[in-house]
Design a protein around this motif. Structure first.
Motif, PDB file in Angstrom:
ATOM      1  N   LEU A 196      37.850  38.293  41.077  1.00 44.37           N
ATOM      2  CA  LEU A 196      38.889  37.295  40.399  1.00 44.37           C
ATOM      3  C   LEU A 196      38.331  36.074  39.898  1.00 44.37           C
ATOM      4  N   ARG A 200      38.917  34.897  36.253  1.00 46.15           N
ATOM      5  CA  ARG A 200      39.181  33.619  35.518  1.00 46.15           C
ATOM      6  C   ARG A 200      38.286  32.712  34.473  1.00 46.15           C
ATOM      7  N   VAL A 234      50.197  42.257  38.372  1.00 51.83           N
ATOM      8  CA  VAL A 234      50.574  41.441  39.792  1.00 51.83           C
ATOM      9  C   VAL A 234      50.027  42.515  40.898  1.00 51.83           C
ATOM     10  N   LEU A 237      46.190  43.551  40.165  1.00 50.87           N
ATOM     11  CA  LEU A 237      45.274  42.747  40.716  1.00 50.87           C
ATOM     12  C   LEU A 237      45.288  42.639  42.335  1.00 50.87           C
ATOM     13  N   VAL A 238      46.421  42.639  42.962  1.00 49.08           N
ATOM     14  CA  VAL A 238      46.503  42.627  44.411  1.00 49.08           C
ATOM     15  C   VAL A 238      45.772  43.831  44.977  1.00 49.08           C
ATOM     16  N   SER A 241      42.078  43.613  44.787  1.00 48.74           N
ATOM     17  CA  SER A 241      41.437  43.116  45.841  1.00 48.74           C
ATOM     18  C   SER A 241      41.585  43.669  47.180  1.00 48.74           C
ATOM     19  N   LYS A 269      45.077  33.242  44.405  1.00 48.55           N
ATOM     20  CA  LYS A 269      44.412  33.380  43.506  1.00 48.55           C
ATOM     21  C   LYS A 269      45.088  33.867  41.983  1.00 48.55           C
ATOM     22  N   VAL A 270      45.668  34.924  42.564  1.00 48.91           N
ATOM     23  CA  VAL A 270      46.487  35.617  41.200  1.00 48.91           C
ATOM     24  C   VAL A 270      47.360  34.810  40.651  1.00 48.91           C
ATOM     25  N   TYR A 280      47.469  33.356  30.678  1.00 44.08           N
ATOM     26  CA  TYR A 280      48.346  34.960  30.728  1.00 44.08           C
ATOM     27  C   TYR A 280      49.555  34.484  30.031  1.00 44.08           C
ATOM     28  N   TYR A 328      38.312  41.149  45.003  1.00 40.56           N
ATOM     29  CA  TYR A 328      38.468  39.766  45.376  1.00 40.56           C
ATOM     30  C   TYR A 328      37.271  39.077  45.351  1.00 40.56           C
ATOM     31  N   LEU A 425      54.316  35.400  41.460  1.00 42.22           N
ATOM     32  CA  LEU A 425      52.961  35.253  41.008  1.00 42.22           C
ATOM     33  C   LEU A 425      52.778  34.785  39.490  1.00 42.22           C
TER      34      LEU A 425
END
Length: 456
Positions: A196, A200, A234, A237-238, A241, A269-270, A280, A328, A425
Motif C-alpha cells: 500500500l 501511494r 475498497v 485493497l482490504v 492486505s 491507509k486505504v 483517486y 499491506y 473509505l
C-alpha cells in the motif's frame, strides 16, 4: 486416439494432459438446459455458439459443446437472462416447481437466499462430480465449506471465462509513467514489495492539475489522476492486505474479522489514498465518464479494474501493464486478488429431477473447459491480443495464482457493512470502529443462520 486424448479446440496451448474417464451413457437426445447471464460490462459470458466464428475462443467453446453433445447424446440449450433480473427469473422458476433448468450460472453475491431457503441441491451429494480434480476451483470449494458439514451448494469452474476475467487488478499507463520520471513496479512486485505504501507513491506521482483549477472531472480538462476506478477498489485493497470483513477460523467456523486492530490499520491507509483529491477518482458513469474510457485516454497513471478491462484497451495508443493488488506491507506472505462478487457460480435447482445426469455433463464440460478452452483464452485471447509485454504476462500469472473468493459475499453476512465501508473509505474516513460495532450483532446472527443450515 481415445477420448481422454482428444483436444476439442485444436489449440496446442492446452494444459498438461489429464486422463478423463467419460461415463458410457446415452441420454437419448434429451435437451440440457443451462441458465446463463447475458453479456454484461464487457465480460465474455458466452457458453455456446450456433456455429464456428473463426475466433479461436469462440470456436473452442463451440467444439467443447459439440463433443459433449455427441459423447452423451444430448442437445445444449443455453438461455441468457440479463444479470440484474436473472436472480428473480431463477427464483420464479424454482417457486413454480418447474423442472426447467438443469444448471445455472448465477452471480455469487445473490446466492445466499437461494442457499438459505433450500432452493439448491447439495452438490456434495452428487457422485458424478469430481470436485477434487483440477478442473474445479479449489478456492471456491474451500470458501464454501464451513462448520462440520461437507455440503456445497455452489461451485466454481472455467466453463464461464468470467471466473478469471472477474479478478480485480490495477493497470498502469507506462507512457505517462515515463513522462513523470517514474519506473514501472514490476520488479517490486516480483520481490514481494508491492505494498500500500508503494501504491501511494504512484498515486501521488500521477496526481497533477496540469494548469486546471481543480481535480473536478471534465473529459476536456488536462488534469491527471493517480487512480481512476469504481467502488470495488475498497474491498479489493482490504482483501489484498490480507484482511476481510468475515473470515473462517481454524475450526472452520466463520467470524466477524473487521473489528481487529489490523483491519483498522488497513482501513486507515486505504482511506488516506482514496480520500486524497487527485490521487483517486471514482468514475463509473457512462460514455466518457467511465474509468476505462479515461484511462485509455491517458487521464490517470493507474486504473483499478478487472482482467476483462484489457479487452477494452486493444487499440489504446499508450503502452500499459497490469499489476496485482498490493500487500499491506512486505511481511505479508502472499498477494491476494479479489474476485468480483458478480462472478457466476454453478448451481443446480431443487426442481431438477436428474442431478446425477447434471453432474456427468457439467463435470465433463468443466474438464474440457480446463483442458481446451481456458488455455485458448489465456494464451491467445488474453496474452497475445490484450496484454502487450512479458512483464504483464508474468504479472498475470501472479494475479491468477492469488485469486481470492470472499465467502461473506456468497452468504451475504456483511453486505450492509460493505456498503458503509465503501462510502467511508472513498470519502477518506477510516474511523470504522463504531460502524463495525453497530453491525456486529446482525453479522453474527447472519453467520449463525448459515451454520444452522449447514449443520442441521
Amino acid at each position: 486416439m481415445n477420448d481422454s486424448e482428444t483436444n476439442t479446440s485444436g489449440d496446442d496451448s492446452s494444459t498438461d494432459e489429464i486422463a478423463y474417464a467419460y461415463p458410457d451413457i446415452d441420454y437419448g437426445g434429451e435437451e440440457f438446459n443451462i441458465l446463463n447471464t447475458s453479456t454484461t460490462w464487457g465480460f465474455y459470458t458466452n457458453l455456446d455458439f450456433e456455429e464456428e466464428t473463426g475466433e479461436a475462443l469462440d470456436d473452442a467453446v463451440y467444439n467443447r459443446n459439440r463433443f459433449i453433445e455427441e459423447k452423451f447424446n444430448i442437445k445444449f440449450n443455453i438461455e441468457e437472462v440479463d444479470t440484474d433480473s436473472m436472480s428473480s427469473h431463477y427464483r420464479n422458476a424454482i417457486l413454480a416447481a418447474d423442472d426447467v433448468y438443469d444448471a445455472a450460472f448465477c452471480r455469487a453475491n445473490v446466492m445466499s437466499s437461494f442457499i438459505l431457503e433450500n432452493y439448491l441441491i447439495d452438490l456434495g451429494t452428487i457422485s458424478s462430480f469430481n470436485f477434487d480434480e483440477a478442473w474445479w476451483d479449489a478456492d471456491v470449494r474451500k470458501a464454501t465449506l464451513i462448520g462440520d458439514s461437507d455440503s456445497i451448494y455452489v461451485a466454481g469452474c472455467d466453463i464461464s471465462m468470467y471466473n478469471l476475467q472477474g479478478t480485480e487488478t490495477f493497470y498502469i499507463n507506462e507512457n505517462l509513467l515515463a513522462d513523470l520520471g517514474g519506473t514501472a513496479p514490476y520488479d517490486i512486485v516480483r520481490e514481494g514489495k508491492w505494498t500500500l505504501d508503494k501504491l501511494r507513491e504512484y498515486t501521488k506521482l500521477g496526481a497533477n492539475l496540469n494548469g486546471d483549477a481543480s481535480f473536478a472531472f471534465d473529459s476536456n480538462s488536462s488534469s491527471t489522476y493517480g487512480i481512476l476506478g469504481f467502488q470495488d477498489i475498497v474491498v479489493a485493497l482490504v482483501v489484498g492486505s490480507d484482511q476481510n470483513y468475515c473470515k473462517v477460523g481454524d475450526d472452520n467456523i466463520p467470524y466477524l474479522a473487521a473489528e481487529s486492530e489490523q483491519f483498522y490499520n488497513v482501513a486507515a491507509k486505504v482511506a488516506e489514498i482514496l480520500g486524497t483529491e487527485g490521487e483517486y477518482l471514482y468514475l463509473n458513469g457512462s460514455g466518457d465518464d467511465h474509468y476505462e474510457v479515461q484511462f485509455k485516454n491517458g487521464r490517470s497513471l493507474l486504473m483499478f479494474g478487472q482482467i476483462k478491462s484489457a479487452s477494452k484497451f486493444r487499440d489504446m495508443d499508450d503502452s500499459y501493464g497490469i499489476l496485482p493488488m498490493p500487500k499491506y506491507d512486505e511481511n505479508q506472505d502472499s498477494y491476494y486478488c479479489y474476485r468480483s462478487g458478480n462472478t457466476p457460480l454453478l448451481s443446480i435447482p431443487v426442481t431438477n429431477n436428474s442431478p446425477d445426469r447434471v453432474g456427468v455433463i457439467m463435470d465433463a464440460m468443466a474438464y474440457l473447459s480446463y483442458r481446451d478452452v481456458l488455455p485458448v483464452f489465456y494464451n491467445n485471447t488474453l496474452s497475445q491480443k490484450q496484454l502487450r509485454n512479458e512483464d504483464s504476462l508474468e504479472m498475470l500469472e501472479i494475479i491468477r495464482d492469488s485469486r481470492y473468493l470472499d465467502i461473506a459475499r456468497i452468504y451475504a453476512w456483511s453486505d450492509k457493512l460493505y456498503l458503509s465501508v465503501e462510502t467511508m473509505l472513498q470519502a477518506g474516513n477510516g474511523n470504522l470502529a463504531s460502524t463495525v460495532a453497530a453491525q456486529k450483532s446482525t453479522i453474527e446472527a447472519n453467520i449463525q443462520k448459515t451454520l444452522d443450515l449447514f449443520n442441521k
